[in-house]
Design a protein around this motif. Structure first.
Motif, PDB file in Angstrom:
ATOM      1  N   LEU A   5       0.833  -1.195   0.000  1.00 25.89           N
ATOM      2  CA  LEU A   5       0.000   0.000   0.000  1.00 25.89           C
ATOM      3  C   LEU A   5       0.873   1.253   0.000  1.00 25.89           C
ATOM      4  O   LEU A   5       0.596   2.207  -0.728  1.00 25.89           O
ATOM      5  CB  LEU A   5      -0.941  -0.012   1.210  1.00 25.89           C
ATOM      6  N   ASP A   6       1.941   1.239   0.791  1.00 26.49           N
ATOM      7  CA  ASP A   6       2.865   2.375   0.801  1.00 26.49           C
ATOM      8  C   ASP A   6       3.509   2.562  -0.569  1.00 26.49           C
ATOM      9  O   ASP A   6       3.671   3.699  -1.035  1.00 26.49           O
ATOM     10  CB  ASP A   6       3.953   2.172   1.868  1.00 26.49           C
ATOM     11  N   ASP A   7       3.875   1.452  -1.230  1.00 25.51           N
ATOM     12  CA  ASP A   7       4.454   1.547  -2.573  1.00 25.51           C
ATOM     13  C   ASP A   7       3.457   2.152  -3.552  1.00 25.51           C
ATOM     14  O   ASP A   7       3.813   2.999  -4.375  1.00 25.51           O
ATOM     15  CB  ASP A   7       4.888   0.157  -3.076  1.00 25.51           C
ATOM     16  N   HIS A   8       2.199   1.726  -3.474  1.00 19.25           N
ATOM     17  CA  HIS A   8       1.171   2.269  -4.359  1.00 19.25           C
ATOM     18  C   HIS A   8       0.969   3.763  -4.101  1.00 19.25           C
ATOM     19  O   HIS A   8       0.789   4.538  -5.048  1.00 19.25           O
ATOM     20  CB  HIS A   8      -0.153   1.520  -4.181  1.00 19.25           C
ATOM     21  N   ARG A   9       0.986   4.161  -2.858  1.00 19.38           N
ATOM     22  CA  ARG A   9       0.839   5.597  -2.540  1.00 19.38           C
ATOM     23  C   ARG A   9       2.000   6.389  -3.113  1.00 19.38           C
ATOM     24  O   ARG A   9       1.803   7.497  -3.646  1.00 19.38           O
ATOM     25  CB  ARG A   9       0.750   5.794  -1.034  1.00 19.38           C
ATOM     26  N   LYS A  45       0.153  21.264 -13.878  1.00 24.21           N
ATOM     27  CA  LYS A  45      -0.491  22.054 -12.819  1.00 24.21           C
ATOM     28  C   LYS A  45      -1.594  22.905 -13.431  1.00 24.21           C
ATOM     29  O   LYS A  45      -1.494  23.367 -14.540  1.00 24.21           O
ATOM     30  CB  LYS A  45       0.519  22.991 -12.133  1.00 24.21           C
ATOM     31  N   ARG A  46      -2.669  23.101 -12.692  1.00 21.84           N
ATOM     32  CA  ARG A  46      -3.782  23.931 -13.171  1.00 21.84           C
ATOM     33  C   ARG A  46      -3.697  25.298 -12.606  1.00 21.84           C
ATOM     34  O   ARG A  46      -3.263  25.648 -11.632  1.00 21.84           O
ATOM     35  CB  ARG A  46      -5.104  23.327 -12.764  1.00 21.84           C
ATOM     36  N   GLU A  71       4.001  10.205  -7.331  1.00 22.24           N
ATOM     37  CA  GLU A  71       4.844  10.513  -8.487  1.00 22.24           C
ATOM     38  C   GLU A  71       3.995  10.867  -9.700  1.00 22.24           C
ATOM     39  O   GLU A  71       4.296  11.813 -10.427  1.00 22.24           O
ATOM     40  CB  GLU A  71       5.744   9.320  -8.820  1.00 22.24           C
ATOM     41  N   ILE A  72       2.928  10.124  -9.927  1.00 20.72           N
ATOM     42  CA  ILE A  72       2.055  10.380 -11.076  1.00 20.72           C
ATOM     43  C   ILE A  72       1.402  11.745 -10.943  1.00 20.72           C
ATOM     44  O   ILE A  72       1.356  12.520 -11.903  1.00 20.72           O
ATOM     45  CB  ILE A  72       1.000   9.262 -11.216  1.00 20.72           C
ATOM     46  N   VAL A  73       0.911  12.057  -9.758  1.00 20.50           N
ATOM     47  CA  VAL A  73       0.251  13.346  -9.537  1.00 20.50           C
ATOM     48  C   VAL A  73       1.239  14.489  -9.739  1.00 20.50           C
ATOM     49  O   VAL A  73       0.902  15.533 -10.315  1.00 20.50           O
ATOM     50  CB  VAL A  73      -0.383  13.390  -8.120  1.00 20.50           C
TER      51      VAL A  73
END
Length: 139
Positions: free
Chosen positions: A122-126, A138-139, A131-133
């Motif tokens: 779960l930590d790896d997925h977070r 940026k908006r 990184e993806i975000v």
């Protein structure tokens, strides 16, 4: 046929003996209803909680054996007190085969490892999501 006449339900939907009465307007004990005894016991436990913890801490400070044993029995998985050199699945299997730990203790250790692995994944997925975000414009 019984010669006992049923007691009429009172205004709270209970029969003459205090039980929930069934009938057209009352189907019995409501869902989620707690008994008076369970409520009273729960309230008593809550009021004594702090005093009980304090007494338990004093017993441990006084090195009373029962308190120390209770602490470890409640803290360790299935009372595991055997020191193990490793907690890899192979180590757990060999300790079980050698009779150092019981099957129940091995099962608890393996479940603990699975839970830890799930948390790490779960930590790896977070981290990947972060990184993806960060790479998104940026908006």
């Amino acid at each position: 046929m019984s010669n006992v006449t049923p007691m009429p339900a009172d205004i709270n939907g209970r029969d003459g003996r205090g039980r929930f009465a069934s009938g057209p307007n009352n189907i019995g004990r409501p869902r989620g209803a707690k008994s008076r005894h369970a409520r009273d016991l729960s309230a008593l436990v809550r009021t004594l909680r702090d005093r009980a913890f304090e007494a338990f801490a004093v017993a441990i400070d006084n090195k009373e054996r029962w308190a120390v044993e209770l602490y470890f029995r409640m803290s360790l998985p299935n009372g595991l007190t055997t020191e193990m050199h490793g907690t890899a699945v192979e180590d757990i299997e060999s300790a079980t085969a050698d009779g150092d730990i019981s099957f129940e203790q091995a099962k608890a250790l393996i479940a603990n490892k699975k839970d830890g692995k799930a948390i790490n994944e779960l930590d790896d997925h977070r981290a990947m999501m972060k990184e993806i975000v960060e790479k998104l414009p940026k908006r």
